[in-house]
Write a protein that holds these residues in place. Structure first.
Motif, PDB file in Angstrom:
ATOM      1  N   PHE A  89      30.826  91.679  23.022  1.00 27.89           N
ATOM      2  CA  PHE A  89      30.876  91.656  21.562  1.00 27.89           C
ATOM      3  C   PHE A  89      30.772  90.221  21.040  1.00 27.89           C
ATOM      4  O   PHE A  89      30.066  89.953  20.069  1.00 27.89           O
ATOM      5  N   GLY A  90      31.439  89.297  21.697  1.00 25.53           N
ATOM      6  CA  GLY A  90      31.382  87.890  21.291  1.00 25.53           C
ATOM      7  C   GLY A  90      29.986  87.307  21.416  1.00 25.53           C
ATOM      8  O   GLY A  90      29.547  86.543  20.551  1.00 25.53           O
ATOM      9  N   SER A  91      29.281  87.649  22.478  1.00 16.74           N
ATOM     10  CA  SER A  91      27.924  87.121  22.646  1.00 16.74           C
ATOM     11  C   SER A  91      26.977  87.682  21.591  1.00 16.74           C
ATOM     12  O   SER A  91      26.113  86.968  21.078  1.00 16.74           O
ATOM     13  N   CYS A  92      27.138  88.941  21.255  1.00 16.72           N
ATOM     14  CA  CYS A  92      26.292  89.528  20.195  1.00 16.72           C
ATOM     15  C   CYS A  92      26.578  88.865  18.854  1.00 16.72           C
ATOM     16  O   CYS A  92      25.649  88.515  18.113  1.00 16.72           O
ATOM     17  N   ILE A  93      27.837  88.684  18.534  1.00 18.35           N
ATOM     18  CA  ILE A  93      28.209  88.040  17.273  1.00 18.35           C
ATOM     19  C   ILE A  93      27.689  86.597  17.246  1.00 18.35           C
ATOM     20  O   ILE A  93      27.173  86.131  16.219  1.00 18.35           O
ATOM     21  N   PHE A  94      27.794  85.895  18.365  1.00 14.54           N
ATOM     22  CA  PHE A  94      27.323  84.518  18.436  1.00 14.54           C
ATOM     23  C   PHE A  94      25.831  84.425  18.124  1.00 14.54           C
ATOM     24  O   PHE A  94      25.401  83.572  17.345  1.00 14.54           O
ATOM     25  N   LEU A  95      25.030  85.295  18.733  1.00 15.18           N
ATOM     26  CA  LEU A  95      23.591  85.242  18.498  1.00 15.18           C
ATOM     27  C   LEU A  95      23.244  85.547  17.045  1.00 15.18           C
ATOM     28  O   LEU A  95      22.370  84.911  16.455  1.00 15.18           O
TER      29      LEU A  95
END
Length: 108
Positions: A89-95
């Protein structure tokens, strides 16, 4: 002592003259470079929309792969499912945030 001082001032004069000539040369050649810099600016800005779309596509791909990975861990009964889900979830939000910031920062 006087010889060292004389040598110091002589070197200072040489380097000052060299610096002055370099600045004059750079200021005269910078006028030709302004058109090149402006052209590079417009070309790079033309690629931003494609870059933002690419980041959204990578975010979607990472999201799908991560969702499958979390689903497999959840069905397998692994203990670290919440850790993997948080990282996904964090990687998706970051992108998505990076793409949005690029879009707003460069006015694309």
């Amino acid at each position: 002592m006087k010889v060292k001082l004389k040598r110091y001032y002589l070197n200072l004069k040489k380097y000052s003259a060299l610096l002055l000539l370099s600045l004059i040369y750079l200021s005269s050649s910078a006028q030709d470079g302004n058109a090149g810099i402006q052209k590079a600016n417009t070309e790079v800005r033309s690629y931003f929309q494609s870059g933002v779309q690419l980041m959204y596509a990578v975010g979607a791909l990472v999201g799908l792969i991560g969702a499958v990975k979390v689903y497999q861990k959840w069905n397998g009964g692994d203990q670290d499912t919440s850790k993997v889900a948080a990282a996904w979830f964090g990687s998706c939000i970051f992108l998505v945030v990076v793409a949005t910031i690029i879009k707003s920062f460069f006015g694309v």
